[in-house]
Design an enzyme around this catalytic site. Structure first.
Site, PDB file in Angstrom:
ATOM      1  N   CYS A 107       0.818  -1.194   0.000  1.00  0.00           N
ATOM      2  CA  CYS A 107       0.000   0.000   0.000  1.00  0.00           C
ATOM      3  C   CYS A 107       0.856   1.249   0.000  1.00  0.00           C
ATOM      4  O   CYS A 107       2.071   1.197  -0.138  1.00  0.00           O
ATOM      5  CB  CYS A 107      -0.949   0.017   1.196  1.00  0.00           C
ATOM      6  SG  CYS A 107      -0.118  -0.234   2.769  1.00  0.00           S
ATOM      7  N   GLY A 156      -1.293   0.539  -4.846  1.00  0.00           N
ATOM      8  CA  GLY A 156      -2.390  -0.269  -4.330  1.00  0.00           C
ATOM      9  C   GLY A 156      -3.689   0.107  -4.994  1.00  0.00           C
ATOM     10  O   GLY A 156      -4.047   1.283  -5.016  1.00  0.00           O
ATOM     11  N   ASN A 199       1.967   1.215   5.765  1.00  0.00           N
ATOM     12  CA  ASN A 199       2.559   0.562   4.598  1.00  0.00           C
ATOM     13  C   ASN A 199       3.607  -0.417   5.094  1.00  0.00           C
ATOM     14  O   ASN A 199       4.550  -0.027   5.780  1.00  0.00           O
ATOM     15  CB  ASN A 199       3.207   1.609   3.673  1.00  0.00           C
ATOM     16  CG  ASN A 199       3.937   0.975   2.515  1.00  0.00           C
ATOM     17  OD1 ASN A 199       3.618  -0.136   2.099  1.00  0.00           O
ATOM     18  ND2 ASN A 199       4.923   1.674   1.984  1.00  0.00           N
ATOM     19  N   GLY A 200       3.429  -1.703   4.762  1.00  0.00           N
ATOM     20  CA  GLY A 200       4.388  -2.709   5.187  1.00  0.00           C
ATOM     21  C   GLY A 200       3.697  -3.964   5.667  1.00  0.00           C
ATOM     22  O   GLY A 200       2.552  -4.235   5.320  1.00  0.00           O
ATOM     23  N   CYS A 212      13.690  -2.164   0.831  1.00  0.00           N
ATOM     24  CA  CYS A 212      13.363  -3.179  -0.172  1.00  0.00           C
ATOM     25  C   CYS A 212      13.840  -2.681  -1.533  1.00  0.00           C
ATOM     26  O   CYS A 212      13.350  -1.661  -2.032  1.00  0.00           O
ATOM     27  CB  CYS A 212      11.864  -3.434  -0.197  1.00  0.00           C
ATOM     28  SG  CYS A 212      11.320  -4.487  -1.569  1.00  0.00           S
ATOM     29  N   TYR A 251      10.594  -1.791  -9.414  1.00  0.00           N
ATOM     30  CA  TYR A 251       9.228  -1.840  -9.936  1.00  0.00           C
ATOM     31  C   TYR A 251       8.208  -0.997  -9.178  1.00  0.00           C
ATOM     32  O   TYR A 251       7.400  -0.315  -9.792  1.00  0.00           O
ATOM     33  CB  TYR A 251       8.752  -3.303  -9.973  1.00  0.00           C
ATOM     34  CG  TYR A 251       7.312  -3.486 -10.382  1.00  0.00           C
ATOM     35  CD1 TYR A 251       6.893  -3.196 -11.676  1.00  0.00           C
ATOM     36  CD2 TYR A 251       6.361  -3.958  -9.478  1.00  0.00           C
ATOM     37  CE1 TYR A 251       5.560  -3.364 -12.061  1.00  0.00           C
ATOM     38  CE2 TYR A 251       5.032  -4.128  -9.857  1.00  0.00           C
ATOM     39  CZ  TYR A 251       4.642  -3.832 -11.148  1.00  0.00           C
ATOM     40  OH  TYR A 251       3.337  -3.992 -11.522  1.00  0.00           O
ATOM     41  N   SER A 291       7.536  -0.237 -16.183  1.00  0.00           N
ATOM     42  CA  SER A 291       8.813  -0.144 -15.470  1.00  0.00           C
ATOM     43  C   SER A 291       9.968  -0.784 -16.220  1.00  0.00           C
ATOM     44  O   SER A 291      11.122  -0.580 -15.862  1.00  0.00           O
ATOM     45  CB  SER A 291       8.686  -0.764 -14.071  1.00  0.00           C
ATOM     46  OG  SER A 291       8.164  -2.070 -14.154  1.00  0.00           O
ATOM     47  N   ASP A 337      12.435  -6.438 -19.292  1.00  0.00           N
ATOM     48  CA  ASP A 337      11.332  -6.375 -18.337  1.00  0.00           C
ATOM     49  C   ASP A 337      11.918  -6.309 -16.938  1.00  0.00           C
ATOM     50  O   ASP A 337      13.098  -6.622 -16.719  1.00  0.00           O
ATOM     51  CB  ASP A 337      10.410  -7.591 -18.486  1.00  0.00           C
ATOM     52  CG  ASP A 337       9.016  -7.335 -17.920  1.00  0.00           C
ATOM     53  OD1 ASP A 337       8.784  -6.234 -17.373  1.00  0.00           O
ATOM     54  OD2 ASP A 337       8.154  -8.219 -18.033  1.00  0.00           O
ATOM     55  N   ASP A 338      11.082  -5.920 -15.968  1.00  0.00           N
ATOM     56  CA  ASP A 338      11.591  -5.746 -14.608  1.00  0.00           C
ATOM     57  C   ASP A 338      11.682  -7.041 -13.826  1.00  0.00           C
ATOM     58  O   ASP A 338      12.444  -7.137 -12.870  1.00  0.00           O
ATOM     59  CB  ASP A 338      10.712  -4.749 -13.843  1.00  0.00           C
ATOM     60  CG  ASP A 338       9.254  -5.182 -13.806  1.00  0.00           C
ATOM     61  OD1 ASP A 338       8.925  -6.104 -13.050  1.00  0.00           O
ATOM     62  OD2 ASP A 338       8.453  -4.614 -14.563  1.00  0.00           O
ATOM     63  N   CYS A 363       8.510 -13.321   0.625  1.00  0.00           N
ATOM     64  CA  CYS A 363       8.820 -12.070   1.318  1.00  0.00           C
ATOM     65  C   CYS A 363       7.944 -11.963   2.558  1.00  0.00           C
ATOM     66  O   CYS A 363       6.748 -12.250   2.511  1.00  0.00           O
ATOM     67  CB  CYS A 363       8.563 -10.881   0.393  1.00  0.00           C
ATOM     68  SG  CYS A 363       8.770  -9.278   1.200  1.00  0.00           S
ATOM     69  N   CYS A 389      17.405  -4.642   1.458  1.00  0.00           N
ATOM     70  CA  CYS A 389      16.932  -5.999   1.685  1.00  0.00           C
ATOM     71  C   CYS A 389      16.776  -6.653   0.321  1.00  0.00           C
ATOM     72  O   CYS A 389      16.017  -6.172  -0.523  1.00  0.00           O
ATOM     73  CB  CYS A 389      15.589  -6.002   2.415  1.00  0.00           C
ATOM     74  SG  CYS A 389      14.934  -7.679   2.682  1.00  0.00           S
ATOM     75  N   CYS A 405      14.564 -11.865  -0.989  1.00  0.00           N
ATOM     76  CA  CYS A 405      13.718 -12.665  -1.883  1.00  0.00           C
ATOM     77  C   CYS A 405      14.535 -13.243  -3.049  1.00  0.00           C
ATOM     78  O   CYS A 405      14.085 -14.164  -3.722  1.00  0.00           O
ATOM     79  CB  CYS A 405      12.555 -11.850  -2.431  1.00  0.00           C
ATOM     80  SG  CYS A 405      13.034 -10.334  -3.262  1.00  0.00           S
TER      81      CYS A 405
END
Length: 473
Positions: free
Chosen positions: A8, A35, A110-111, A266, A272, A313, A375-376, A412, A463, A466
Protein backbone atom coordinates in the site's frame (compact mmCIF):
# COMPACT_ATOMS: atom_id res chain seq x y z
CA UNK A 1 -0.39 -9.22 -15.44
CA UNK A 2 1.67 -11.62 -13.34
CA UNK A 3 3.54 -8.82 -11.56
CA UNK A 4 4.54 -8.50 -7.94
CA UNK A 5 2.52 -6.13 -5.83
CA UNK A 6 3.40 -4.06 -2.82
CA UNK A 7 1.04 -3.66 0.05
CA UNK A 8 0.00 0.00 0.00
CA UNK A 9 0.86 3.67 0.28
CA UNK A 10 0.26 6.33 2.90
CA UNK A 11 -0.20 10.08 2.76
CA UNK A 12 -0.67 12.63 5.51
CA UNK A 13 -1.00 16.40 5.65
CA UNK A 14 -1.00 19.05 8.36
CA UNK A 15 -1.64 22.57 7.09
CA UNK A 16 -2.81 25.97 8.32
CA UNK A 17 -6.08 26.10 6.37
CA UNK A 18 -8.96 23.57 6.21
CA UNK A 19 -8.25 21.93 2.84
CA UNK A 20 -6.64 18.69 4.03
CA UNK A 21 -9.20 16.40 2.38
CA UNK A 22 -8.62 17.66 -1.15
CA UNK A 23 -4.84 17.50 -0.79
CA UNK A 24 -5.03 13.98 0.58
CA UNK A 25 -7.27 12.87 -2.28
CA UNK A 26 -4.76 14.23 -4.82
CA UNK A 27 -1.92 12.59 -2.93
CA UNK A 28 -3.65 9.21 -3.04
CA UNK A 29 -4.33 9.57 -6.76
CA UNK A 30 -0.60 10.02 -7.35
CA UNK A 31 0.13 6.93 -5.24
CA UNK A 32 -2.53 4.72 -6.86
CA UNK A 33 0.16 2.55 -8.48
CA UNK A 34 1.06 1.14 -5.06
CA UNK A 35 -2.39 -0.27 -4.33
CA UNK A 36 -5.63 -0.62 -6.27
CA UNK A 37 -7.83 -2.69 -3.96
CA UNK A 38 -9.04 -0.05 -1.54
CA UNK A 39 -8.71 3.58 -0.45
CA UNK A 40 -9.50 5.62 2.64
CA UNK A 41 -9.18 9.10 4.14
CA UNK A 42 -9.47 10.12 7.79
CA UNK A 43 -9.56 13.71 9.06
CA UNK A 44 -9.30 15.32 12.47
CA UNK A 45 -12.37 17.32 13.44
CA UNK A 46 -13.43 18.79 16.79
CA UNK A 47 -11.34 16.39 18.89
CA UNK A 48 -12.66 13.43 16.92
CA UNK A 49 -11.96 11.53 13.67
CA UNK A 50 -14.11 11.30 10.55
CA UNK A 51 -13.14 8.40 8.26
CA UNK A 52 -14.44 7.21 4.89
CA UNK A 53 -13.05 4.15 3.11
CA UNK A 54 -14.05 1.34 0.80
CA UNK A 55 -12.73 -1.19 -1.71
CA UNK A 56 -11.94 0.15 -5.18
CA UNK A 57 -9.77 2.77 -6.81
CA UNK A 58 -9.38 6.23 -5.27
CA UNK A 59 -11.67 7.82 -7.86
CA UNK A 60 -14.28 5.09 -7.32
CA UNK A 61 -14.31 5.37 -3.52
CA UNK A 62 -14.28 9.19 -3.38
CA UNK A 63 -16.88 10.78 -5.60
CA UNK A 64 -17.28 14.57 -5.57
CA UNK A 65 -20.26 14.16 -3.26
CA UNK A 66 -18.27 11.97 -0.88
CA UNK A 67 -15.40 14.47 -0.72
CA UNK A 68 -17.79 17.35 -0.09
CA UNK A 69 -19.37 15.41 2.80
CA UNK A 70 -16.14 15.54 4.82
CA UNK A 71 -15.92 18.15 7.57
CA UNK A 72 -13.41 20.93 6.94
CA UNK A 73 -10.08 19.96 8.46
CA UNK A 74 -6.44 21.00 8.56
CA UNK A 75 -5.14 17.48 9.21
CA UNK A 76 -5.76 14.22 7.37
CA UNK A 77 -4.25 10.85 6.53
CA UNK A 78 -4.94 8.64 3.54
CA UNK A 79 -4.27 5.10 2.43
CA UNK A 80 -4.37 3.00 -0.73
CA UNK A 81 -4.21 -0.75 -0.28
CA UNK A 82 -3.00 -3.89 -1.94
CA UNK A 83 -3.73 -6.78 0.42
CA UNK A 84 -1.03 -9.13 1.63
CA UNK A 85 -2.42 -9.58 5.15
CA UNK A 86 -6.17 -10.04 5.34
CA UNK A 87 -8.75 -10.28 2.55
CA UNK A 88 -9.90 -7.55 0.20
CA UNK A 89 -12.90 -6.28 2.16
CA UNK A 90 -13.81 -2.82 3.40
CA UNK A 91 -12.92 -3.68 7.00
CA UNK A 92 -9.27 -4.27 5.99
CA UNK A 93 -8.87 -0.96 4.17
CA UNK A 94 -7.03 1.82 6.00
CA UNK A 95 -6.92 4.15 7.73
CA UNK A 96 -7.92 2.35 10.92
CA UNK A 97 -9.70 4.39 13.57
CA UNK A 98 -9.07 3.36 17.18
CA UNK A 99 -10.98 4.75 20.17
CA UNK A 100 -9.38 4.93 23.59
CA UNK A 101 -10.33 6.51 26.91
CA UNK A 102 -9.38 10.08 26.02
CA UNK A 103 -9.81 10.28 22.27
CA UNK A 104 -9.34 8.72 18.85
CA UNK A 105 -6.56 8.13 16.35
CA UNK A 106 -6.50 7.05 12.72
CA UNK A 107 -3.54 5.05 11.41
CA UNK A 108 -2.39 4.41 7.85
CA UNK A 109 0.26 1.70 7.40
CA UNK A 110 2.56 0.56 4.60
CA UNK A 111 4.39 -2.71 5.19
CA UNK A 112 3.85 -5.97 7.03
CA UNK A 113 4.13 -6.72 10.75
CA UNK A 114 5.50 -10.23 11.20
CA UNK A 115 4.44 -10.59 14.84
CA UNK A 116 0.89 -9.28 14.35
CA UNK A 117 -0.72 -12.57 15.43
CA UNK A 118 1.07 -12.54 18.79
CA UNK A 119 0.32 -8.86 19.35
CA UNK A 120 -3.35 -9.42 18.52
CA UNK A 121 -3.54 -12.25 21.08
CA UNK A 122 -1.92 -10.05 23.73
CA UNK A 123 -4.33 -7.21 23.08
CA UNK A 124 -7.31 -9.53 23.23
CA UNK A 125 -6.17 -10.53 26.71
CA UNK A 126 -6.65 -6.86 27.63
CA UNK A 127 -10.23 -6.94 26.31
CA UNK A 128 -9.68 -5.34 22.91
CA UNK A 129 -11.82 -6.52 20.00
CA UNK A 130 -10.95 -6.56 16.30
CA UNK A 131 -13.25 -6.02 13.32
CA UNK A 132 -10.68 -6.77 10.61
CA UNK A 133 -7.94 -9.30 9.85
CA UNK A 134 -5.29 -6.80 8.77
CA UNK A 135 -2.06 -6.27 10.70
CA UNK A 136 -2.69 -2.51 10.35
CA UNK A 137 -5.62 -2.77 12.76
CA UNK A 138 -3.29 -4.37 15.31
CA UNK A 139 -0.86 -1.48 14.89
CA UNK A 140 -3.55 1.13 15.47
CA UNK A 141 -4.99 -0.74 18.46
CA UNK A 142 -1.60 -1.08 20.15
CA UNK A 143 -0.88 2.62 19.62
CA UNK A 144 -4.26 3.45 21.13
CA UNK A 145 -3.57 1.18 24.10
CA UNK A 146 -0.22 2.79 24.87
CA UNK A 147 -1.54 6.29 24.21
CA UNK A 148 -3.76 5.67 27.23
CA UNK A 149 -1.10 4.12 29.46
CA UNK A 150 1.65 6.59 28.48
CA UNK A 151 -0.55 9.69 28.67
CA UNK A 152 0.01 11.00 25.15
CA UNK A 153 -0.20 10.09 21.49
CA UNK A 154 3.48 10.61 20.71
CA UNK A 155 4.73 8.64 23.71
CA UNK A 156 2.14 5.96 23.03
CA UNK A 157 3.22 5.67 19.40
CA UNK A 158 6.89 5.30 20.33
CA UNK A 159 6.09 2.74 23.02
CA UNK A 160 3.94 0.68 20.66
CA UNK A 161 6.49 0.84 17.84
CA UNK A 162 9.07 -0.82 20.08
CA UNK A 163 6.99 -4.00 19.76
CA UNK A 164 6.51 -4.05 15.99
CA UNK A 165 8.65 -6.48 14.02
CA UNK A 166 8.89 -6.23 10.27
CA UNK A 167 8.14 -3.35 7.93
CA UNK A 168 6.13 -0.31 8.93
CA UNK A 169 5.89 3.20 7.58
CA UNK A 170 3.08 4.85 9.53
CA UNK A 171 1.15 8.09 9.34
CA UNK A 172 -1.13 8.74 12.31
CA UNK A 173 -3.59 11.54 12.99
CA UNK A 174 -5.13 12.34 16.37
CA UNK A 175 -8.39 14.13 17.00
CA UNK A 176 -6.37 17.10 18.20
CA UNK A 177 -4.88 17.85 14.77
CA UNK A 178 -1.56 16.16 15.49
CA UNK A 179 0.13 14.26 12.63
CA UNK A 180 2.77 11.63 13.46
CA UNK A 181 5.04 9.88 10.94
CA UNK A 182 7.07 6.78 11.86
CA UNK A 183 9.45 4.64 9.80
CA UNK A 184 10.66 1.26 11.05
CA UNK A 185 14.27 1.00 12.28
CA UNK A 186 15.32 -1.06 9.25
CA UNK A 187 13.81 1.30 6.69
CA UNK A 188 12.09 -1.39 4.63
CA UNK A 189 9.45 0.91 3.15
CA UNK A 190 9.94 4.52 1.99
CA UNK A 191 8.54 7.60 3.68
CA UNK A 192 9.36 11.26 3.01
CA UNK A 193 8.45 14.80 4.11
CA UNK A 194 7.59 17.87 2.08
CA UNK A 195 6.66 21.40 3.05
CA UNK A 196 5.51 24.79 1.89
CA UNK A 197 4.47 28.08 3.50
CA UNK A 198 1.18 26.49 4.58
CA UNK A 199 2.42 23.37 6.34
CA UNK A 200 3.79 19.88 5.75
CA UNK A 201 2.91 16.59 4.11
CA UNK A 202 4.23 13.04 4.53
CA UNK A 203 4.05 10.46 1.74
CA UNK A 204 5.29 7.06 0.69
CA UNK A 205 6.87 8.64 -2.40
CA UNK A 206 8.13 12.11 -3.24
CA UNK A 207 6.06 12.26 -6.45
CA UNK A 208 2.94 12.76 -4.31
CA UNK A 209 4.50 15.74 -2.54
CA UNK A 210 5.24 17.71 -5.69
CA UNK A 211 1.84 16.99 -7.21
CA UNK A 212 0.19 18.41 -4.08
CA UNK A 213 2.33 21.56 -4.04
CA UNK A 214 4.86 20.57 -1.36
CA UNK A 215 8.60 20.87 -1.83
CA UNK A 216 10.51 17.71 -1.00
CA UNK A 217 12.51 18.24 2.18
CA UNK A 218 13.97 14.86 3.07
CA UNK A 219 13.27 11.19 3.73
CA UNK A 220 12.11 10.08 7.14
CA UNK A 221 15.09 8.23 8.57
CA UNK A 222 14.88 4.60 9.73
CA UNK A 223 13.65 4.56 13.32
CA UNK A 224 12.58 8.20 13.18
CA UNK A 225 9.42 9.76 14.57
CA UNK A 226 8.28 13.12 13.17
CA UNK A 227 5.46 15.11 14.80
CA UNK A 228 3.60 17.87 12.95
CA UNK A 229 1.11 19.97 14.91
CA UNK A 230 -1.11 22.56 13.20
CA UNK A 231 1.24 22.89 10.25
CA UNK A 232 4.49 23.06 12.26
CA UNK A 233 7.07 20.35 12.96
CA UNK A 234 7.27 20.10 16.75
CA UNK A 235 9.46 16.99 17.07
CA UNK A 236 11.78 14.99 14.84
CA UNK A 237 14.44 12.45 15.64
CA UNK A 238 15.48 8.80 15.58
CA UNK A 239 14.10 7.10 18.68
CA UNK A 240 13.70 3.45 17.61
CA UNK A 241 16.79 1.22 17.69
CA UNK A 242 17.72 -0.74 14.54
CA UNK A 243 18.62 -3.95 16.37
CA UNK A 244 15.59 -5.91 17.53
CA UNK A 245 17.64 -7.20 20.48
CA UNK A 246 17.98 -3.63 21.75
CA UNK A 247 14.25 -2.89 21.66
CA UNK A 248 12.69 -3.38 25.06
CA UNK A 249 9.74 -5.67 25.53
CA UNK A 250 7.02 -4.58 27.91
CA UNK A 251 6.17 -7.35 30.41
CA UNK A 252 2.66 -7.99 29.06
CA UNK A 253 4.18 -8.93 25.72
CA UNK A 254 7.32 -10.77 26.79
CA UNK A 255 8.13 -14.02 25.02
CA UNK A 256 6.95 -12.94 21.57
CA UNK A 257 8.88 -14.44 18.69
CA UNK A 258 11.26 -11.85 17.29
CA UNK A 259 11.81 -11.32 13.60
CA UNK A 260 15.40 -11.75 12.40
CA UNK A 261 15.32 -9.03 9.78
CA UNK A 262 18.13 -8.35 7.36
CA UNK A 263 17.38 -4.66 7.38
CA UNK A 264 17.49 -2.04 4.65
CA UNK A 265 15.17 -0.64 2.01
CA UNK A 266 13.36 -3.18 -0.17
CA UNK A 267 15.39 -2.90 -3.38
CA UNK A 268 12.30 -3.71 -5.43
CA UNK A 269 11.13 -0.15 -4.73
CA UNK A 270 13.65 0.87 -7.40
CA UNK A 271 13.00 -2.09 -9.70
CA UNK A 272 9.23 -1.84 -9.94
CA UNK A 273 7.11 -0.45 -7.09
CA UNK A 274 7.90 3.26 -7.17
CA UNK A 275 7.05 5.83 -9.81
CA UNK A 276 10.05 6.88 -11.93
CA UNK A 277 9.59 10.54 -10.96
CA UNK A 278 10.16 9.73 -7.28
CA UNK A 279 13.35 10.04 -5.26
CA UNK A 280 13.80 7.49 -2.47
CA UNK A 281 16.56 7.76 0.12
CA UNK A 282 18.65 10.02 -2.07
CA UNK A 283 18.33 8.15 -5.37
CA UNK A 284 16.19 8.88 -8.43
CA UNK A 285 14.02 5.88 -9.27
CA UNK A 286 14.39 6.66 -12.98
CA UNK A 287 18.17 6.83 -12.71
CA UNK A 288 18.34 3.53 -10.84
CA UNK A 289 16.33 1.77 -13.58
CA UNK A 290 18.43 3.37 -16.32
CA UNK A 291 21.53 2.09 -14.51
CA UNK A 292 20.02 -1.40 -14.28
CA UNK A 293 19.72 -1.47 -18.04
CA UNK A 294 23.34 -0.41 -18.45
CA UNK A 295 24.49 -3.14 -16.08
CA UNK A 296 22.38 -5.72 -17.95
CA UNK A 297 24.00 -4.72 -21.24
CA UNK A 298 27.43 -5.33 -19.73
CA UNK A 299 26.49 -8.58 -18.00
CA UNK A 300 24.45 -10.05 -20.88
CA UNK A 301 25.47 -8.55 -24.24
CA UNK A 302 23.91 -9.94 -27.42
CA UNK A 303 23.86 -9.23 -31.15
CA UNK A 304 20.48 -7.69 -31.90
CA UNK A 305 18.77 -5.12 -34.09
CA UNK A 306 16.54 -3.30 -31.60
CA UNK A 307 15.85 -2.93 -27.87
CA UNK A 308 12.35 -2.52 -26.47
CA UNK A 309 10.98 -2.41 -22.93
CA UNK A 310 7.83 -3.92 -21.44
CA UNK A 311 5.64 -1.03 -20.22
CA UNK A 312 5.90 0.55 -17.84
CA UNK A 313 8.81 -0.14 -15.47
CA UNK A 314 10.78 -2.07 -18.10
CA UNK A 315 11.02 1.02 -20.30
CA UNK A 316 13.62 2.91 -18.28
CA UNK A 317 15.90 -0.14 -18.05
CA UNK A 318 15.51 -0.56 -21.83
CA UNK A 319 16.76 3.00 -22.29
CA UNK A 320 19.83 2.11 -20.26
CA UNK A 321 20.43 -1.12 -22.17
CA UNK A 322 20.24 0.74 -25.46
CA UNK A 323 22.54 3.54 -24.30
CA UNK A 324 25.19 1.10 -23.07
CA UNK A 325 24.99 -1.36 -25.99
CA UNK A 326 24.47 1.08 -28.83
CA UNK A 327 21.51 -0.98 -30.10
CA UNK A 328 18.64 1.31 -31.22
CA UNK A 329 15.69 1.70 -28.89
CA UNK A 330 12.19 1.25 -30.33
CA UNK A 331 8.64 1.13 -29.03
CA UNK A 332 7.70 -2.53 -29.01
CA UNK A 333 4.17 -2.27 -27.66
CA UNK A 334 1.07 -0.14 -27.69
CA UNK A 335 -0.44 -0.06 -24.21
CA UNK A 336 -4.19 0.24 -23.81
CA UNK A 337 -4.51 2.49 -20.78
CA UNK A 338 -8.30 2.18 -20.66
CA UNK A 339 -8.44 -1.53 -19.85
CA UNK A 340 -9.53 -2.01 -16.26
CA UNK A 341 -8.39 -4.52 -13.70
CA UNK A 342 -8.38 -8.06 -15.06
CA UNK A 343 -11.04 -9.36 -12.65
CA UNK A 344 -13.78 -7.36 -14.40
CA UNK A 345 -13.62 -9.54 -17.52
CA UNK A 346 -16.71 -11.79 -17.67
CA UNK A 347 -15.03 -15.06 -18.69
CA UNK A 348 -11.90 -16.93 -17.67
CA UNK A 349 -10.70 -16.86 -21.28
CA UNK A 350 -10.87 -13.08 -21.32
CA UNK A 351 -9.07 -12.88 -17.99
CA UNK A 352 -6.34 -15.15 -19.34
CA UNK A 353 -5.99 -12.85 -22.37
CA UNK A 354 -5.53 -9.74 -20.21
CA UNK A 355 -1.88 -9.39 -21.28
CA UNK A 356 -2.83 -9.25 -24.96
CA UNK A 357 -5.64 -6.81 -24.24
CA UNK A 358 -3.32 -4.45 -22.36
CA UNK A 359 -0.16 -4.78 -24.47
CA UNK A 360 -0.33 -5.14 -28.24
CA UNK A 361 2.93 -5.60 -30.18
CA UNK A 362 3.92 -2.84 -32.60
CA UNK A 363 4.84 -5.02 -35.58
CA UNK A 364 6.30 -2.12 -37.56
CA UNK A 365 9.12 -1.86 -34.99
CA UNK A 366 9.98 -5.53 -34.54
CA UNK A 367 9.02 -7.49 -37.66
CA UNK A 368 11.96 -9.51 -39.00
CA UNK A 369 14.29 -8.20 -36.28
CA UNK A 370 16.35 -9.59 -33.44
CA UNK A 371 14.83 -8.02 -30.34
CA UNK A 372 16.27 -7.40 -26.88
CA UNK A 373 13.18 -7.44 -24.64
CA UNK A 374 13.72 -5.78 -21.24
CA UNK A 375 11.33 -6.37 -18.34
CA UNK A 376 11.59 -5.75 -14.61
CA UNK A 377 10.91 -9.30 -13.40
CA UNK A 378 9.76 -12.82 -14.11
CA UNK A 379 7.56 -14.11 -11.31
CA UNK A 380 5.51 -17.12 -12.41
CA UNK A 381 6.57 -17.03 -16.06
CA UNK A 382 3.09 -17.06 -17.56
CA UNK A 383 3.07 -13.36 -18.44
CA UNK A 384 6.56 -13.47 -19.94
CA UNK A 385 5.61 -16.46 -22.08
CA UNK A 386 2.59 -14.61 -23.47
CA UNK A 387 4.58 -11.47 -24.20
CA UNK A 388 7.36 -13.37 -25.98
CA UNK A 389 4.82 -15.35 -28.00
CA UNK A 390 2.97 -12.18 -29.00
CA UNK A 391 6.19 -10.60 -30.31
CA UNK A 392 7.09 -13.68 -32.32
CA UNK A 393 3.56 -13.84 -33.73
CA UNK A 394 4.04 -10.22 -34.77
CA UNK A 395 7.12 -11.18 -36.79
CA UNK A 396 10.10 -10.85 -34.44
CA UNK A 397 12.93 -13.12 -35.63
CA UNK A 398 14.59 -13.58 -32.22
CA UNK A 399 13.70 -12.55 -28.68
CA UNK A 400 16.53 -12.09 -26.18
CA UNK A 401 14.94 -11.39 -22.81
CA UNK A 402 16.80 -9.35 -20.20
CA UNK A 403 15.45 -8.87 -16.68
CA UNK A 404 16.37 -5.96 -14.42
CA UNK A 405 15.93 -7.95 -11.20
CA UNK A 406 17.61 -11.20 -10.12
CA UNK A 407 15.54 -14.42 -10.07
CA UNK A 408 12.84 -14.45 -7.36
CA UNK A 409 13.27 -17.62 -5.35
CA UNK A 410 11.90 -17.00 -1.85
CA UNK A 411 8.88 -15.58 -0.08
CA UNK A 412 8.82 -12.07 1.32
CA UNK A 413 7.81 -11.40 4.93
CA UNK A 414 7.65 -7.62 4.70
CA UNK A 415 4.74 -6.69 2.44
CA UNK A 416 5.43 -8.00 -1.08
CA UNK A 417 3.00 -10.65 -2.28
CA UNK A 418 5.47 -13.50 -2.84
CA UNK A 419 3.46 -15.85 -0.67
CA UNK A 420 4.28 -19.27 -2.10
CA UNK A 421 7.74 -20.28 -3.26
CA UNK A 422 6.29 -23.07 -5.40
CA UNK A 423 4.62 -20.44 -7.58
CA UNK A 424 7.95 -18.79 -8.36
CA UNK A 425 9.36 -20.18 -11.59
CA UNK A 426 12.96 -19.44 -10.57
CA UNK A 427 12.48 -21.54 -7.45
CA UNK A 428 11.66 -24.59 -9.57
CA UNK A 429 13.70 -24.17 -12.75
CA UNK A 430 17.16 -23.26 -13.96
CA UNK A 431 17.72 -20.24 -16.19
CA UNK A 432 17.94 -22.48 -19.29
CA UNK A 433 14.66 -24.16 -18.36
CA UNK A 434 12.94 -20.82 -17.82
CA UNK A 435 14.22 -19.62 -21.18
CA UNK A 436 12.67 -22.62 -22.91
CA UNK A 437 9.36 -22.30 -21.04
CA UNK A 438 8.87 -18.63 -21.96
CA UNK A 439 9.99 -19.25 -25.53
CA UNK A 440 12.91 -16.80 -25.63
CA UNK A 441 16.08 -17.32 -27.64
CA UNK A 442 18.21 -16.25 -24.69
CA UNK A 443 17.65 -15.05 -21.14
CA UNK A 444 19.68 -12.96 -18.72
CA UNK A 445 18.92 -11.70 -15.22
CA UNK A 446 20.85 -8.88 -13.62
CA UNK A 447 23.09 -10.14 -10.81
CA UNK A 448 22.48 -9.14 -7.19
CA UNK A 449 25.80 -7.32 -7.13
CA UNK A 450 24.94 -5.60 -10.41
CA UNK A 451 21.57 -4.50 -9.05
CA UNK A 452 23.16 -3.08 -5.93
CA UNK A 453 25.72 -1.26 -8.06
CA UNK A 454 22.93 0.28 -10.13
CA UNK A 455 21.40 1.59 -6.89
CA UNK A 456 24.60 2.40 -5.04
CA UNK A 457 23.74 6.08 -4.57
CA UNK A 458 20.92 5.14 -2.20
CA UNK A 459 21.60 6.36 1.34
CA UNK A 460 20.54 3.04 2.91
CA UNK A 461 21.46 -0.59 2.62
CA UNK A 462 19.08 -2.99 0.93
CA UNK A 463 16.93 -6.00 1.68
CA UNK A 464 17.43 -8.49 -1.17
CA UNK A 465 16.33 -11.61 0.70
CA UNK A 466 13.72 -12.67 -1.88
CA UNK A 467 16.61 -13.26 -4.32
CA UNK A 468 18.43 -15.54 -1.86
CA UNK A 469 17.68 -17.15 1.49
CA UNK A 470 17.45 -14.82 4.47
CA UNK A 471 20.93 -14.48 5.87
CA UNK A 472 22.64 -15.50 2.60
CA UNK A 473 22.69 -12.18 0.72
Amino acid sequence: MGKLHEECAVFGVSIKFPEAVGLTYNGLLSLQHRGQEGAGIAVACENSIHCEKDVGLVSEVFTREKLESFPKSKTAVGHVRYSTTGGNVRENVGPFVTEYLTGRIATAHNGNITNAVSLRAGLRDFGLNFAATSDSEVISSLIGYYTTTEGGTVRGTIKAAEHFRGAFSLVIVSGKNKLIAVRDPDGYRPLCIGGNENGYAVASESCALGICGFDFIRDVQPGEVVVIDNGEITHQGVVLGRSASKRKEIPAFEGLQQNESRGGLCIFEYVYFARPDSFIDGLSVYKSRFNMGKVLAREYPVKADVVCGVPDSGLDAAYGYSAESGIPLVSGFVKNRYIGRSFIYPTQTQRADAVRLKLNPLSESIEGKRVVLVDDSIVRGTTSEKIVRSLKNAGAREIHMRVSSPPFRYTCHYGTDIDNEEKLIANRMSMDEICRVIGADSLGYISISGLKKACDRCNLGFCTACFGKYGDV
